[in-house]
Scaffold this active site. Structure first.
Site, PDB file in Angstrom:
ATOM      1  N   HIS A 159       0.850  -1.201   0.000  1.00  0.00           N
ATOM      2  CA  HIS A 159       0.000   0.000   0.000  1.00  0.00           C
ATOM      3  C   HIS A 159       0.886   1.252   0.000  1.00  0.00           C
ATOM      4  CE1 HIS A 159      -3.775   2.096   1.883  1.00  0.00           C
ATOM      5  NE2 HIS A 159      -3.805   2.114   0.547  1.00  0.00           N
ATOM      6  N   ASP A 163      -5.493   4.505   3.978  1.00  0.00           N
ATOM      7  CA  ASP A 163      -6.921   4.665   3.723  1.00  0.00           C
ATOM      8  C   ASP A 163      -7.599   5.244   4.957  1.00  0.00           C
ATOM      9  OD1 ASP A 163      -6.617   3.580   1.220  1.00  0.00           O
ATOM     10  OD2 ASP A 163      -7.245   1.550   1.819  1.00  0.00           O
ATOM     11  N   HIS A 238     -14.103   4.878   0.628  1.00  0.00           N
ATOM     12  CA  HIS A 238     -13.058   5.315   1.542  1.00  0.00           C
ATOM     13  C   HIS A 238     -12.226   6.378   0.819  1.00  0.00           C
ATOM     14  CE1 HIS A 238     -10.848   2.431  -0.959  1.00  0.00           C
ATOM     15  NE2 HIS A 238      -9.726   3.058  -0.558  1.00  0.00           N
ATOM     16  N   HIS A 240      -8.343   7.176  -0.272  1.00  0.00           N
ATOM     17  CA  HIS A 240      -6.942   6.788  -0.349  1.00  0.00           C
ATOM     18  C   HIS A 240      -6.119   8.073  -0.344  1.00  0.00           C
ATOM     19  CE1 HIS A 240      -3.364   4.536  -1.513  1.00  0.00           C
ATOM     20  NE2 HIS A 240      -3.107   5.531  -2.366  1.00  0.00           N
TER      21      HIS A 240
END
Length: 266
Positions: A159, A163, A238, A240
Protein backbone atom coordinates in the site's frame (compact mmCIF):
# COMPACT_ATOMS: atom_id res chain seq x y z
CA UNK A 1 3.21 166.93 22.26
CA UNK A 2 -0.18 165.53 23.11
CA UNK A 3 -0.57 162.48 25.30
CA UNK A 4 -4.38 162.08 25.08
CA UNK A 5 -4.28 159.44 22.43
CA UNK A 6 -2.02 156.44 21.44
CA UNK A 7 -1.32 155.35 17.97
CA UNK A 8 -2.31 151.82 17.07
CA UNK A 9 0.46 149.32 16.52
CA UNK A 10 1.66 145.85 17.18
CA UNK A 11 2.63 146.82 20.73
CA UNK A 12 -0.90 147.88 21.59
CA UNK A 13 -2.04 146.51 24.93
CA UNK A 14 -4.69 143.83 25.28
CA UNK A 15 -8.30 144.86 25.35
CA UNK A 16 -10.37 145.12 28.48
CA UNK A 17 -12.34 142.04 27.43
CA UNK A 18 -9.18 139.95 27.08
CA UNK A 19 -7.89 141.13 30.41
CA UNK A 20 -11.18 140.43 32.07
CA UNK A 21 -11.33 136.90 30.54
CA UNK A 22 -7.83 136.18 31.73
CA UNK A 23 -8.79 137.48 35.13
CA UNK A 24 -11.77 135.20 35.22
CA UNK A 25 -9.65 132.23 34.24
CA UNK A 26 -7.15 133.11 36.94
CA UNK A 27 -9.84 133.45 39.54
CA UNK A 28 -11.34 130.09 38.46
CA UNK A 29 -7.95 128.47 38.85
CA UNK A 30 -7.26 130.15 42.19
CA UNK A 31 -10.73 129.33 43.45
CA UNK A 32 -9.77 125.67 43.59
CA UNK A 33 -7.04 126.49 46.14
CA UNK A 34 -9.22 128.63 48.33
CA UNK A 35 -6.94 131.67 48.15
CA UNK A 36 -8.84 133.94 45.79
CA UNK A 37 -9.72 136.35 48.56
CA UNK A 38 -6.14 136.66 49.85
CA UNK A 39 -4.68 137.36 46.45
CA UNK A 40 -7.30 139.86 45.19
CA UNK A 41 -6.38 143.55 45.84
CA UNK A 42 -8.67 146.11 47.55
CA UNK A 43 -9.20 148.03 44.34
CA UNK A 44 -10.34 144.85 42.53
CA UNK A 45 -12.65 144.00 45.37
CA UNK A 46 -14.16 147.50 45.26
CA UNK A 47 -14.72 147.26 41.54
CA UNK A 48 -16.35 143.85 41.53
CA UNK A 49 -18.45 143.99 44.65
CA UNK A 50 -21.19 141.39 44.83
CA UNK A 51 -20.44 140.35 41.23
CA UNK A 52 -17.18 138.85 42.48
CA UNK A 53 -19.00 136.49 44.76
CA UNK A 54 -21.22 135.37 41.86
CA UNK A 55 -18.23 134.84 39.64
CA UNK A 56 -16.45 132.77 42.24
CA UNK A 57 -19.54 130.60 42.66
CA UNK A 58 -19.71 130.06 38.90
CA UNK A 59 -16.00 129.31 38.73
CA UNK A 60 -16.22 126.81 41.53
CA UNK A 61 -19.19 125.21 39.83
CA UNK A 62 -17.23 124.93 36.61
CA UNK A 63 -14.39 123.30 38.47
CA UNK A 64 -16.75 120.77 40.06
CA UNK A 65 -18.30 119.99 36.68
CA UNK A 66 -14.84 119.56 35.18
CA UNK A 67 -13.84 117.26 37.99
CA UNK A 68 -17.02 115.21 37.54
CA UNK A 69 -16.42 115.02 33.80
CA UNK A 70 -12.84 113.93 34.36
CA UNK A 71 -14.06 111.27 36.79
CA UNK A 72 -16.61 110.01 34.26
CA UNK A 73 -13.94 109.84 31.59
CA UNK A 74 -11.63 107.95 33.94
CA UNK A 75 -14.43 105.53 34.86
CA UNK A 76 -15.25 105.00 31.19
CA UNK A 77 -11.58 104.39 30.39
CA UNK A 78 -11.33 101.87 33.24
CA UNK A 79 -14.50 100.13 32.06
CA UNK A 80 -13.11 99.95 28.53
CA UNK A 81 -9.82 98.58 29.86
CA UNK A 82 -11.61 95.86 31.81
CA UNK A 83 -13.78 95.04 28.79
CA UNK A 84 -10.67 94.77 26.61
CA UNK A 85 -8.96 92.53 29.16
CA UNK A 86 -12.08 90.35 29.38
CA UNK A 87 -12.29 90.09 25.58
CA UNK A 88 -8.60 89.21 25.36
CA UNK A 89 -8.97 86.57 28.10
CA UNK A 90 -12.02 85.13 26.35
CA UNK A 91 -10.19 85.00 23.02
CA UNK A 92 -7.20 83.32 24.66
CA UNK A 93 -9.48 80.79 26.39
CA UNK A 94 -11.17 79.99 23.08
CA UNK A 95 -7.80 79.60 21.37
CA UNK A 96 -6.59 77.32 24.18
CA UNK A 97 -9.79 75.26 23.94
CA UNK A 98 -9.37 74.89 20.19
CA UNK A 99 -5.75 73.84 20.65
CA UNK A 100 -6.75 71.25 23.28
CA UNK A 101 -9.52 69.97 21.02
CA UNK A 102 -7.11 69.68 18.10
CA UNK A 103 -4.58 67.86 20.26
CA UNK A 104 -7.27 65.51 21.60
CA UNK A 105 -8.41 64.80 18.04
CA UNK A 106 -4.83 64.14 16.94
CA UNK A 107 -4.26 61.76 19.84
CA UNK A 108 -7.57 59.99 19.19
CA UNK A 109 -6.73 59.58 15.49
CA UNK A 110 -3.25 58.32 16.34
CA UNK A 111 -4.73 55.83 18.81
CA UNK A 112 -7.33 54.65 16.31
CA UNK A 113 -4.63 54.27 13.65
CA UNK A 114 -2.40 52.29 16.01
CA UNK A 115 -5.31 50.03 17.00
CA UNK A 116 -6.28 49.54 13.35
CA UNK A 117 -2.72 48.67 12.38
CA UNK A 118 -2.43 46.30 15.34
CA UNK A 119 -5.66 44.59 14.32
CA UNK A 120 -4.45 44.31 10.72
CA UNK A 121 -1.13 42.80 11.88
CA UNK A 122 -2.99 40.35 14.10
CA UNK A 123 -5.28 39.40 11.21
CA UNK A 124 -2.31 38.88 8.89
CA UNK A 125 -0.55 36.80 11.50
CA UNK A 126 -3.68 34.74 12.05
CA UNK A 127 -4.03 34.20 8.32
CA UNK A 128 -0.35 33.26 8.04
CA UNK A 129 -0.76 30.69 10.80
CA UNK A 130 -3.91 29.36 9.19
CA UNK A 131 -2.22 28.99 5.82
CA UNK A 132 0.76 27.24 7.38
CA UNK A 133 -1.46 24.86 9.33
CA UNK A 134 -2.14 21.34 8.09
CA UNK A 135 -5.33 19.40 8.74
CA UNK A 136 -6.49 15.81 8.32
CA UNK A 137 -8.04 15.13 4.90
CA UNK A 138 -11.25 13.76 6.45
CA UNK A 139 -12.53 15.33 9.64
CA UNK A 140 -13.24 12.97 12.55
CA UNK A 141 -12.05 9.86 10.68
CA UNK A 142 -9.43 7.19 11.36
CA UNK A 143 -6.91 5.14 9.38
CA UNK A 144 -8.47 1.87 8.21
CA UNK A 145 -5.48 0.59 6.18
CA UNK A 146 -1.87 1.39 7.11
CA UNK A 147 0.99 2.51 4.92
CA UNK A 148 3.03 -0.31 3.35
CA UNK A 149 0.40 -2.91 4.08
CA UNK A 150 0.87 -5.93 1.75
CA UNK A 151 -1.65 -7.55 -0.53
CA UNK A 152 -2.63 -8.48 -4.06
CA UNK A 153 -4.90 -5.47 -4.39
CA UNK A 154 -1.95 -3.17 -5.03
CA UNK A 155 0.14 -3.39 -8.17
CA UNK A 156 3.34 -2.62 -6.29
CA UNK A 157 2.55 -5.34 -3.76
CA UNK A 158 2.27 -2.87 -0.91
CA UNK A 159 0.00 0.00 0.00
CA UNK A 160 1.61 3.26 -1.16
CA UNK A 161 -0.61 5.40 1.04
CA UNK A 162 -3.16 5.10 3.84
CA UNK A 163 -6.92 4.67 3.72
CA UNK A 164 -9.22 6.85 5.79
CA UNK A 165 -12.60 5.52 6.77
CA UNK A 166 -15.20 7.66 4.96
CA UNK A 167 -18.77 6.98 3.99
CA UNK A 168 -19.70 7.76 0.39
CA UNK A 169 -20.14 11.54 -0.06
CA UNK A 170 -17.98 12.57 2.90
CA UNK A 171 -16.19 15.90 2.57
CA UNK A 172 -12.53 15.55 1.51
CA UNK A 173 -10.23 18.48 2.35
CA UNK A 174 -6.86 19.75 1.17
CA UNK A 175 -4.43 19.07 4.01
CA UNK A 176 -2.43 22.25 3.37
CA UNK A 177 -1.97 25.27 1.14
CA UNK A 178 -0.92 24.50 -2.43
CA UNK A 179 -1.77 24.29 -6.12
CA UNK A 180 -3.84 21.60 -7.82
CA UNK A 181 -1.65 19.87 -10.42
CA UNK A 182 -4.01 17.00 -11.28
CA UNK A 183 -7.78 16.71 -11.07
CA UNK A 184 -9.65 13.92 -12.90
CA UNK A 185 -9.47 10.24 -13.67
CA UNK A 186 -6.34 8.54 -12.35
CA UNK A 187 -6.70 4.87 -13.45
CA UNK A 188 -6.60 2.62 -10.38
CA UNK A 189 -7.00 5.72 -8.20
CA UNK A 190 -10.34 6.51 -9.85
CA UNK A 191 -11.29 10.16 -9.62
CA UNK A 192 -8.33 11.78 -7.89
CA UNK A 193 -6.74 15.14 -6.98
CA UNK A 194 -3.00 15.81 -6.63
CA UNK A 195 -1.80 18.97 -4.85
CA UNK A 196 1.68 20.44 -4.88
CA UNK A 197 2.43 22.20 -1.58
CA UNK A 198 4.64 25.20 -0.92
CA UNK A 199 7.40 23.04 0.58
CA UNK A 200 7.68 21.04 -2.67
CA UNK A 201 5.85 17.95 -1.40
CA UNK A 202 2.73 16.45 -3.00
CA UNK A 203 -0.44 14.88 -1.63
CA UNK A 204 -2.87 12.64 -3.51
CA UNK A 205 -6.57 11.95 -2.83
CA UNK A 206 -8.06 8.89 -4.61
CA UNK A 207 -11.34 7.02 -5.23
CA UNK A 208 -13.37 10.26 -5.07
CA UNK A 209 -17.02 10.30 -5.95
CA UNK A 210 -16.78 13.86 -7.32
CA UNK A 211 -14.28 16.69 -7.61
CA UNK A 212 -14.61 20.32 -6.41
CA UNK A 213 -11.39 21.78 -7.86
CA UNK A 214 -9.55 22.04 -11.17
CA UNK A 215 -5.92 22.06 -12.31
CA UNK A 216 -4.10 25.29 -11.52
CA UNK A 217 -6.42 26.25 -8.67
CA UNK A 218 -4.95 27.53 -5.41
CA UNK A 219 -6.26 25.76 -2.32
CA UNK A 220 -5.96 26.47 1.40
CA UNK A 221 -5.88 24.15 4.42
CA UNK A 222 -9.29 22.59 5.04
CA UNK A 223 -10.75 23.65 1.68
CA UNK A 224 -13.08 21.07 0.16
CA UNK A 225 -11.63 19.44 -2.95
CA UNK A 226 -14.18 16.67 -3.48
CA UNK A 227 -16.42 13.98 -1.96
CA UNK A 228 -15.29 10.50 -0.99
CA UNK A 229 -16.45 7.48 -3.00
CA UNK A 230 -15.35 4.13 -4.40
CA UNK A 231 -14.19 4.85 -7.97
CA UNK A 232 -11.20 3.04 -9.55
CA UNK A 233 -9.57 0.01 -7.86
CA UNK A 234 -11.59 0.10 -4.66
CA UNK A 235 -13.42 -2.44 -2.51
CA UNK A 236 -15.74 0.15 -0.96
CA UNK A 237 -16.14 3.81 -0.09
CA UNK A 238 -13.06 5.32 1.54
CA UNK A 239 -10.33 7.92 0.90
CA UNK A 240 -6.94 6.79 -0.35
CA UNK A 241 -4.38 9.42 0.78
CA UNK A 242 -0.74 9.56 -0.32
CA UNK A 243 2.17 11.87 0.49
CA UNK A 244 5.08 12.14 -1.96
CA UNK A 245 8.44 13.83 -2.03
CA UNK A 246 8.10 14.39 -5.83
CA UNK A 247 5.55 14.41 -8.60
CA UNK A 248 6.17 10.85 -9.84
CA UNK A 249 4.67 7.60 -8.67
CA UNK A 250 7.07 5.73 -6.42
CA UNK A 251 8.23 8.82 -4.51
CA UNK A 252 5.74 8.08 -1.75
CA UNK A 253 6.59 8.79 1.91
CA UNK A 254 4.87 7.74 5.12
CA UNK A 255 1.59 9.76 5.15
CA UNK A 256 1.13 9.52 8.93
CA UNK A 257 4.66 10.75 9.62
CA UNK A 258 4.14 13.48 7.01
CA UNK A 259 0.94 14.74 8.61
CA UNK A 260 2.33 14.55 12.12
CA UNK A 261 5.41 16.52 11.05
CA UNK A 262 2.97 19.28 10.06
CA UNK A 263 1.16 19.22 13.39
CA UNK A 264 -1.73 16.92 12.55
CA UNK A 265 -2.64 14.44 15.30
CA UNK A 266 -3.77 10.99 14.09
Amino acid sequence: MAFGSRAAGKHRGSSRLSRKTAGYAGIAALATTGVVGSLAGPAFAADTGNANNSFQDNALGAVVVAEDLAGDIADQAESQRRAAEHAAAKAQAEADAKQRAAESKRLAEAKAKAEREAAERAAREEERKRLNTFVAPVDGSYVSTQYRAGGAMWSSGTHTGIDFHAASGSKVRAVGIGTVVEAGWGGAYGNNVVIKHNDGTYTQYGHLQSLSVSVGQQVTPGQQIGLSGSTGNSSGPHLHFEARSGADYGSDIDPIAYLRSHGVSL
